[in-house]
Scaffold this motif. Sequence first.
Motif, mmCIF file in Angstrom:
data_model
loop_
_atom_site.group_PDB
_atom_site.id
_atom_site.type_symbol
_atom_site.label_atom_id
_atom_site.label_comp_id
_atom_site.label_asym_id
_atom_site.label_seq_id
_atom_site.Cartn_x
_atom_site.Cartn_y
_atom_site.Cartn_z
ATOM 1 N N ASN A 26 0.846 -1.063 -0.034
ATOM 2 C CA ASN A 26 0.035 0.110 0.097
ATOM 3 C C ASN A 26 0.715 1.085 -0.024
ATOM 4 O OD1 ASN A 26 0.890 0.325 2.694
ATOM 5 N ND2 ASN A 26 -0.700 -1.288 3.191
ATOM 6 N N SER A 27 0.457 2.305 0.262
ATOM 7 C CA SER A 27 1.020 3.607 -0.005
ATOM 8 C C SER A 27 2.219 3.642 1.286
ATOM 9 C CB SER A 27 0.093 4.869 0.395
ATOM 10 O OG SER A 27 -0.557 4.747 1.726
ATOM 11 N N ARG A 28 1.936 2.996 2.369
ATOM 12 C CA ARG A 28 2.977 2.976 3.434
ATOM 13 C C ARG A 28 4.106 2.140 2.951
ATOM 14 N NH1 ARG A 28 -1.821 2.233 6.236
ATOM 15 N NH2 ARG A 28 -1.546 0.126 6.403
ATOM 16 N N LEU A 36 5.384 2.142 -0.021
ATOM 17 C CA LEU A 36 5.903 3.058 -0.767
ATOM 18 C C LEU A 36 6.840 3.942 0.061
ATOM 19 C CD1 LEU A 36 3.508 3.825 -3.530
ATOM 20 C CD2 LEU A 36 5.245 2.286 -3.682
ATOM 21 N N LEU A 37 6.079 4.249 1.065
ATOM 22 C CA LEU A 37 7.126 5.043 2.147
ATOM 23 C C LEU A 37 8.182 4.598 2.606
ATOM 24 C CD1 LEU A 37 4.119 7.230 3.910
ATOM 25 C CD2 LEU A 37 6.095 8.025 2.554
ATOM 26 N N ALA A 74 5.100 6.863 7.720
ATOM 27 C CA ALA A 74 4.521 5.482 7.419
ATOM 28 C C ALA A 74 3.780 4.933 8.611
ATOM 29 C CB ALA A 74 5.498 4.532 6.973
ATOM 30 N N THR A 120 3.676 -1.908 6.163
ATOM 31 C CA THR A 120 2.631 -2.377 5.556
ATOM 32 C C THR A 120 1.495 -2.767 6.480
ATOM 33 O OG1 THR A 120 3.960 -3.067 3.748
ATOM 34 C CG2 THR A 120 1.738 -3.913 3.846
#
Length: 381
Positions: free
Chosen positions: A69-71, A73-74, A135, A182
Amino acid sequence: MTLRESPCGCRAGAPTNAPEGTSGDTVPRACTDRSHRSRAWAELLRLPALFSVPGDALAGAAATSVPPNSRTLLAIASSLCLYEAGMALNDWADRDVDAVERPHRPLPSGRIRPAAAFTAACALTGAGLALAAGAGRPAIAVAAPLAATVWAYDLGLKHTPAGPVAMGAARGLDLLLGAAATSGSTRPALPSAALLGTHTLAVTTVSRQEAQGGSPLPPLAALATTALLTRLVTRHSARVAGGSGQPIDPGVTGGRRLSIVPGRTRGRGQATVSGRTRGRGQATVSGPAGPPAVLHQGQESGALLTTVLGAAYAATTARPYFHATLNPSPPLTQRAVGSGIRATIPLQAALTARSRGTVTALLIAALAPLGARFAKKVSVT
């Protein structure tokens, strides 16, 4: 006047009737200086090695059975920053040693000032921690000790017996960072972190003699470690591919908890059980979770991919380690270290495929040829 495109994109020119002995096409000094400066920073940061970083977080995420998810990517961005901070700090700390053993490196050659390298290390560390904080708390709780391990290794542990252990711990923590960001939990990713950290420990042990050569024992031990890790990663996959896959757990399928209700489904993510059992603790599952045949087919394809990626991991390092064992000279040892770094990618992909992350595993594996291509231009060691 003849014009041409210079390496940095400027259009440079000189009169076609230039004096004899001079070039009709010239490149501005500012352009060449900028190109040389970029090359020096690429060498300092060992940019091709960056391709071995995203797979850490992705393998960690796969181990938790939570989709990236976006976290995630962080976490990847944080890992990249902390990795490059370690690279810059490494050369800053070793500038006096490199002046003797590697005078061509950016700092001893004068292409980059030591103060600039140290400033870059500090800035990248700060950026990595900030991204991890974005994140969530579990991610920063892993990123902080990861950054501390990187700095401790470069500034004090590198030339001690604890050096390889610290480097292996850093790579393992990097994988756990992806899991924490994540899903908020690192426990499911601990086995994968241990395997990846062991590989890194072996590569780091070999790298300690890459400048002057040395004993054949480190590359021989690394070769044996590779064989052991390949066996551990692919062992379960071999059983599944051979037709002895694990029975379907009536409580957990596809990483989701299922409620077993005879004759009907109770909602999304819950399964219907036909009412007959195939053995103690086994059930025939249908409904949203998918029929057993489909689930077993997915297991077989994931197992096959894990086996292939495990073989790719072993093949990447086997010959260089073997050659370095026969002749532990600096060139062959450096080649073995470079292969060990590149082998990190198929190992990450194999760990991800083992955790049922088939698509993610293929994406990680695709980074390997890119890393090999750029490593021909800038050394990763």
